[in-house]
Enzyme design. Structure first.
Site, PDB file in Angstrom:
ATOM      1  N   LEU A  47      -0.546   2.231  -6.406  1.00  0.00           N
ATOM      2  CA  LEU A  47      -0.588   0.668  -5.488  1.00  0.00           C
ATOM      3  C   LEU A  47      -1.698   0.185  -5.068  1.00  0.00           C
ATOM      4  O   LEU A  47      -2.758   0.043  -4.130  1.00  0.00           O
ATOM      5  CB  LEU A  47       0.447   0.175  -5.926  1.00  0.00           C
ATOM      6  CG  LEU A  47       0.273  -1.982  -5.703  1.00  0.00           C
ATOM      7  CD1 LEU A  47      -0.440  -2.261  -6.071  1.00  0.00           C
ATOM      8  CD2 LEU A  47       1.710  -2.337  -5.510  1.00  0.00           C
ATOM      9  N   TYR A 100      16.316   5.635  -1.009  1.00  0.00           N
ATOM     10  CA  TYR A 100      14.436   5.332  -0.801  1.00  0.00           C
ATOM     11  C   TYR A 100      14.448   5.099   0.792  1.00  0.00           C
ATOM     12  O   TYR A 100      13.595   5.893   1.396  1.00  0.00           O
ATOM     13  CB  TYR A 100      14.278   4.848  -1.811  1.00  0.00           C
ATOM     14  CG  TYR A 100      12.611   4.325  -1.177  1.00  0.00           C
ATOM     15  CD1 TYR A 100      12.293   3.009  -0.627  1.00  0.00           C
ATOM     16  CD2 TYR A 100      11.351   4.768  -0.987  1.00  0.00           C
ATOM     17  CE1 TYR A 100      11.066   2.605  -0.284  1.00  0.00           C
ATOM     18  CE2 TYR A 100      10.434   4.506  -1.770  1.00  0.00           C
ATOM     19  CZ  TYR A 100       9.983   3.816  -0.193  1.00  0.00           C
ATOM     20  OH  TYR A 100       9.320   3.335  -0.213  1.00  0.00           O
TER      21      TYR A 100
END
Ligand code: GFB
Length: 313
Positions: A15, A137
């Site tokens: 992205l 994460y």
């Protein structure tokens, strides 16, 4: 950077990486370097060593990462922490060994504590417990920030960390199980319209607040920061910058906005069995704004642009 600097975009298909590649080309940077993950697995140290040995990039945008929405993060924490720690450690260390002039490391605003005051300031990092759904994460990305800062301190490198708010844009992931909320809802609402379904299921309560930035605004911010004069970066900043729009919406308002753009007239249903995640996550991007950057694309405009792209692909 100058127009023929050798610039490596790690994660050029993603992205942000694809937006960066488009924006760099548009701004006249033509000496761009990238590798598909089939040619270069950034989790493999020896492969990354060989690549840097051979290519010696001058600038590195580290936009390669294993990313995903709240469900993917809470389902595959081991993958998120392992892949991201390996990718960033290999690229940051080789960038140091091969004298990269400046590296830009991409994180996310989920690195901030779950209950941090809002809007989120860079100094709130590590001041409290993290949001459990994406802690793996977040811990990996926090390690990346501290690694950049440690190399800057010990080796005099110029490694910058940027923490963007939730991003969306061309080449986004629309898979309902692994995507972020905006493309996830767009895919579901579009399908409901095509199938004539009377309702669409939205996860959670719809109450959490989120901030969204169009990926090409993010790319423009990254290029802007890569070019900022080193002397203008405040010493006490730890070279850490939030990137956001300060434009907040609730998940319900977001779903309603997407229904408007898609032209879906059905009813929204909310599934309390799915996690809300952190209730609010809005950035304070004043450190970046003080250097002179401003984003351009509003949420409604971005959603319309993304839906147009979605229909064409
Ligand atoms: O983008 P998202 O998945 O992750 O947004 P986070 C999750 C929020 O949207 C939750 C609601 O409140 C969900 O209940 N939601 C509603 C949905 N419908 C949907 C849907 O169909 N799909 C999804 N995915 N969510 C991410 C972190 O947190 O933020 C990542 O997990 C990264 O690591 C990213 O940091 C920027 O915004 O909660």
């Amino acid at each position: 950077m100058n127009k023929n600097s050798l610039i490596y975009i790690a994660g050029h298909n993603g992205l942000v990486g694809s937006a960066l590649t488009r924006c760099l080309r548009e701004q006249g940077y033509h000496n761009l370097l990238f590798r598909d993950f089939r040619e270069l697995d950034l989790t493999r140290q020896a492969e990354v060593e060989k690549f840097f040995e051979a290519e010696k990039p001058e600038y590195v945008f580290l936009a390669a990462a294993k990313v995903g929405g709240i469900l993917a993060n809470s389902t595959y924490p081991a993958d998120f922490i392992y892949d991201n720690l390996m990718i960033q450690s290999n690229v940051i260390h080789q960038s140091y060994l091969h004298g990269v002039k400046r590296l830009l490391f991409l994180g996310s605003t989920c690195i901030y504590p779950k209950e941090a005051p809002q809007p989120l300031k860079e100094e709130y990092l590590l001041t409290g417990p993290l949001e459990p759904t994406n802690e793996a994460y977040a811990v990996a990305k926090i390690a990346g920030i501290r690694m950049c800062q440690s190399y800057n301190r010990q080796h005099g490198t110029d490694f910058i960390s940027v923490m963007p708010t939730n991003l969306y844009g061309i080449n986004d992931n629309f898979n309902p199980e692994t995507s972020h909320v905006l493309p996830g809802l767009m895919g579901k609402i579009h399908k409901a319209k095509m199938n004539g379904d009377p309702t669409v299921m939205v996860w959670g309560s719809g109450k959490p607040l989120r901030e969204f930035m169009w990926s090409e605004d993010m790319a423009a911010a990254c290029i802007f920061l890569m070019n900022v004069d080193r002397a203008l970066i405040p010493e006490d900043s730890g070279k850490l910058f939030n990137i956001g729009t300060e434009e907040e919406v609730s998940i319900r308002e977001l779903a309603e906005l997407i229904c408007e753009v898609v032209g879906y007239r059905g009813e929204l249903r909310f599934d309390p069995g799915k996690p809300d995640g952190t209730m609010r996550k809005v950035t304070d991007p004043s450190r970046l704004h003080a250097l002179g950057f401003a984003h351009k694309v509003s949420l409604r405009e971005g959603i319309a642009k993304l839906y147009q792209w979605y229909l064409n692909h």
